[in-house]
Write an enzyme that holds these catalytic residues in place. Structure first.
Site, PDB file in Angstrom:
ATOM      1  N   CYS A   1       0.849  -1.297  -0.107  1.00  0.00           N
ATOM      2  CA  CYS A   1      -0.138   0.177  -0.034  1.00  0.00           C
ATOM      3  C   CYS A   1       0.870   1.355   0.032  1.00  0.00           C
ATOM      4  O   CYS A   1       0.241   2.314  -0.272  1.00  0.00           O
ATOM      5  CB  CYS A   1      -0.989   0.126   1.279  1.00  0.00           C
ATOM      6  SG  CYS A   1      -1.973  -1.353   1.176  1.00  0.00           S
TER       7      CYS A   1
ATOM      8  N   ASN B   1      -9.964  -0.760   0.355  1.00  0.00           N
ATOM      9  CA  ASN B   1      -8.941  -0.497   0.309  1.00  0.00           C
ATOM     10  C   ASN B   1      -8.116  -1.165  -1.070  1.00  0.00           C
ATOM     11  O   ASN B   1      -8.325  -2.473  -0.992  1.00  0.00           O
ATOM     12  CB  ASN B   1      -8.049  -1.377   1.543  1.00  0.00           C
ATOM     13  CG  ASN B   1      -6.617  -1.308   1.259  1.00  0.00           C
ATOM     14  OD1 ASN B   1      -5.967  -0.892   0.579  1.00  0.00           O
ATOM     15  ND2 ASN B   1      -5.948  -1.444   2.834  1.00  0.00           N
TER      16      ASN B   1
ATOM     17  N   HIS C   1      -3.364   7.029   1.839  1.00  0.00           N
ATOM     18  CA  HIS C   1      -3.892   5.870   1.312  1.00  0.00           C
ATOM     19  C   HIS C   1      -5.210   5.448   1.991  1.00  0.00           C
ATOM     20  O   HIS C   1      -5.348   5.785   3.296  1.00  0.00           O
ATOM     21  CB  HIS C   1      -2.795   4.751   1.840  1.00  0.00           C
ATOM     22  CG  HIS C   1      -3.197   3.454   1.580  1.00  0.00           C
ATOM     23  ND1 HIS C   1      -3.926   2.718   0.738  1.00  0.00           N
ATOM     24  CD2 HIS C   1      -3.055   2.215   2.526  1.00  0.00           C
ATOM     25  CE1 HIS C   1      -4.424   1.492   0.899  1.00  0.00           C
ATOM     26  NE2 HIS C   1      -3.954   1.330   1.938  1.00  0.00           N
TER      27      HIS C   1
END
Ligand code: COA
Length: 316
Positions: free
Chosen positions: A111, A273, A243
């Site tokens: 990520c 996500n 993020h």
């Protein structure tokens, strides 16, 4: 010389699963998921692949930047969920978009991937190795989660985002990045090729609370660090693009930094996500909505498996 983002693009699969859809297959509820994560839906691939989404986002970014594919000198593709290992996903994208003059390779920083790719791109531009670089985050995480594990499958989604970065006159900002391999076991995925039982599948494994604690501590530290390093007053930052892991993490970061929540855009409710794709998807969404104005200062901050994290400042 600095690398300026001259165009962005994204691709989101049409199909989505909302929390009520998940409540049909695992013991969970819309209320639980919303309260703990802020997520309402996540989009999932059908016929798409990580490569096809990356190529679509890249095409889109090239179009929006007004340059031709043959002007791209480097393609950096961040992914942990590629449908191909050889050739690299980046080489497949190069072929699909016709970026015949580009060098291409993949980058795995989970990520934190997009921020790490951005830092690499700035390094190549500062060293005058490449002038025009395409960075992409593309993930099909729906293929990597155990749909029977309610602790992880609710969190992740699929999609791709891309940005074209080109050398231009302007101020360079130093990044803050880091990794902590000691804590790496809190977010894992074993390669399927190394399973004792060839038929066994491996899935994303996670210690949710450990990751939560890591994120709410490290992200504010990285943001404060990058602003201090570049002698920038936090109040002069127009946007903090984090993020998109979880709304509760974003809210905790906002609280710790003591900065207005209006400066922290979020789309985690819609996409969940999407790992390395979340920052460029959000960036592209903001461009499409006309939210970004020339001269605005933006912080990008990524964090995740590794454990790894990074924050950068850029001028739009
Ligand atoms: N629906 C309903 N109950 C669930 C559930 C779900 N989807 N997932 C877990 N639970 C249950 C657990 O089994 C546990 O039950 P128990 O108390 O009977 O054992 C209870 O809820 C609490 O679980 P816990 O894991 O402590 O919840 P939490 O408050 O830590 O929330 C996360 C779980 C995953 C939402 C949270 O830890 C988190 O967001 N972590 C960060 C994850 C992340 O962002 N990862 C990617 C980083 S890049």
């Amino acid at each position: 010389m600095v690398g300026k983002i001259i165009g962005t693009g994204s691709y989101i699969p049409e199909k989505y699963l909302d929390n009520n859809d998940l409540a049909q297959i695992i013991e969970t509820s819309d209320k639980w998921i919303r309260e703990r994560t802020g997520i309402i839906r996540r989009h999932v691939v059908e016929t798409e692949t990580t490569v096809s989404m990356a190529a679509a986002a890249a095409d889109n970014a090239l179009q929006n930047s007004g340059i031709h594919a043959d002007e791209v000198e480097l393609i950096l593709l961040c992914t942990v969920s590629s449908d191909v290992i050889l050739p690299s996903a980046a080489c497949e994208v190069q072929q699909r978009i016709g970026a015949v003059n580009a060098t291409a390779f993949d980058l795995n920083a989970a990520c934190a991937g997009f921020v790490f790719a951005y830092v690499m791109a700035q390094g190549y531009i500062a060293a005058k190795i490449y002038r025009t670089i395409l960075i992409i985050g593309s993930e099909s995480l729906s293929k990597l989660v155990d749909w029977k594990d309610r602790g992880t499958c609710i969190l992740f989604g699929d999609g791709a985002g891309a940005a074209v970065i080109r050398a231009a006159a302007g101020q360079r900002y130093l990044p803050v990045t880091g990794s902590d391999g000691e804590s790496g076991l809190s977010l894992t995925l074993k390669s399927r090729f190394w399973q004792e039982d060839a038929a066994a599948r491996s899935y994303i494994g996670m210690d949710g609370q450990a990751i939560f604690k890591f994120a709410v501590k490290k992200v504010p530290q990285a943001i404060r660090g990058v602003l201090k390093k570049n002698r920038i007053n936090p109040r002069t930052i127009d946007w903090f693009i984090l993020h998109q892991a979880n709304q509760r993490i974003i809210d905790a970061v906002i609280k710790r930094l003591g900065i207005s929540e209006d400066k922290f855009p979020s789309n985690v409710a819609e996409y969940g996500n999407t790992s390395s794709a979340s920052i460029p998807i959000l960036l592209d969404e903001m461009v499409q909505k006309g939210l970004l104005e020339k001269g605005q200062k933006i912080v990008l901050a990524g964090f995740g498996a590794g454990l790894s994290w990074g924050a950068v400042v850029l001028k739009w």
